[in-house]
Enzyme design. Structure first.
Site, PDB file in Angstrom:
ATOM      1  N   TYR A 112       0.852  -1.196   0.000  1.00 46.55           N
ATOM      2  CA  TYR A 112       0.000   0.000   0.000  1.00 46.55           C
ATOM      3  C   TYR A 112       0.886   1.245   0.000  1.00 46.55           C
ATOM      4  O   TYR A 112       1.559   1.538   0.980  1.00 46.55           O
ATOM      5  CB  TYR A 112      -0.932  -0.012   1.213  1.00 46.55           C
ATOM      6  CG  TYR A 112      -1.816   1.208   1.352  1.00 46.55           C
ATOM      7  CD1 TYR A 112      -2.515   1.711   0.256  1.00 46.55           C
ATOM      8  CD2 TYR A 112      -1.965   1.848   2.578  1.00 46.55           C
ATOM      9  CE1 TYR A 112      -3.324   2.826   0.378  1.00 46.55           C
ATOM     10  CE2 TYR A 112      -2.783   2.970   2.714  1.00 46.55           C
ATOM     11  CZ  TYR A 112      -3.456   3.455   1.605  1.00 46.55           C
ATOM     12  OH  TYR A 112      -4.257   4.570   1.726  1.00 46.55           O
ATOM     13  N   ASP A 151      -2.199  -0.822  -4.201  1.00 49.13           N
ATOM     14  CA  ASP A 151      -2.761   0.500  -4.441  1.00 49.13           C
ATOM     15  C   ASP A 151      -1.558   1.435  -4.469  1.00 49.13           C
ATOM     16  O   ASP A 151      -0.977   1.746  -3.431  1.00 49.13           O
ATOM     17  CB  ASP A 151      -3.744   0.880  -3.329  1.00 49.13           C
ATOM     18  CG  ASP A 151      -4.216   2.327  -3.451  1.00 49.13           C
ATOM     19  OD1 ASP A 151      -3.815   3.022  -4.402  1.00 49.13           O
ATOM     20  OD2 ASP A 151      -4.972   2.772  -2.571  1.00 49.13           O
TER      21      ASP A 151
END
Length: 264
Positions: A112, A151
């Site tokens: 992330y 992400d």
């Protein structure tokens, strides 16, 4: 090997919206999740082994923040949490499972990347993360094959977001961020492959994986492509098909699934 990536924007919230009811139907071999926003006491015995997938997690020290997980059917030969930078390892941003065998060194990773949209301090943190992540990925690439699902919080090119002209000065589409992605995925430089784009080089409106909760962004498909499979060339060449699931909304991100022609 079916590999799904999904930013959950809170594992408990996504569960309430049906994520773990949907997941068994996908028959995935691996699932990377980001923004778990929970601690072990919330996950253990509840979300740790859906559909016979075994989950491992890297939680942030700060409660209700960040955190990543990686579910796999196969047991890894080694589990690694964090990538060796204390500032970001404290935020729960990297989990890696190694599936090494004689003659093969292979990792699956869920990561992330920081968002810089909340202000200048977080944008500076994002730049520090990118500066540390690039050499880490290059060192990893030098010794093993891997697929990193993440992400990334960066839309790489104009085709990767609806309103690119209006976001040239906004976090997620800054020139420096886009240049980092170009360096990472340029065959003569970083040499990693943006697997979705290798399979779908021309999509625009269909490629988005994130929509702001403001206004009617989702209804009008004013989206961004922020979720990626980034792979070493040998594994990327085995990618066969991709899909972005939008029939249900588990969070502000849509799950991205890619099927690869190999087995763990």
């Amino acid at each position: 090997m079916r590999f799904i990536t999904a930013n959950l924007n809170g594992i408990r919230s996504a569960a309430n919206k049906g994520f773990f009811d949907w997941l068994p139907q996908q028959q995935a071999d691996a699932v990377g999740v980001q923004e778990v926003k929970a601690q072990d006491e919330h996950v253990a015995g509840v979300f740790c082994s859906p559909d016979k997938l075994k989950g491992h997690f890297h939680y942030a020290q700060k409660k209700g923040y960040s955190g990543v997980g990686l579910y796999t059917r196969e047991e890894p030969s080694e589990l690694i949490t964090g990538f060796g930078v204390e500032e970001f390892d404290n935020e729960g941003r990297w989990i890696e499972k190694r599936f090494d065998k004689p003659g093969r060194r292979l990792s699956l990773i869920s990561c992330y990347f920081p968002s810089g949209s909340s202000g200048p301090e977080r944008q500076e943190a994002k730049f520090r993360f990118l500066a540390a992540m690039f050499p880490h990925l290059m060192a990893l690439k030098a010794e093993r094959e891997f697929i990193l699902v993440a992400d990334v919080n960066i839309a790489h090119k104009e085709a990767d977001l609806k309103n690119w002209k209006g976001n040239l000065k906004n976090s997620g589409f800054l020139p420096e961020e886009r240049a980092w992605m170009t360096q990472l995925t340029d065959a003569a430089q970083g040499g990693l492959v943006d697997v979705y784009r290798a399979l779908q080089p021309d999509t625009t409106d269909a490629c988005y994986t994130w929509w702001s909760n403001r206004g009617e962004a989702y209804a009008k498909n004013v989206g961004w492509r922020l979720d990626y499979h980034l792979a070493t060339p040998g594994l990327a060449a085995l990618a066969k098909r991709e899909s972005i699931y939008k029939a249900q909304k588990f969070s502000d991100h849509a799950p991205l699934t890619i099927d690869y022609d190999f087995k763990l």
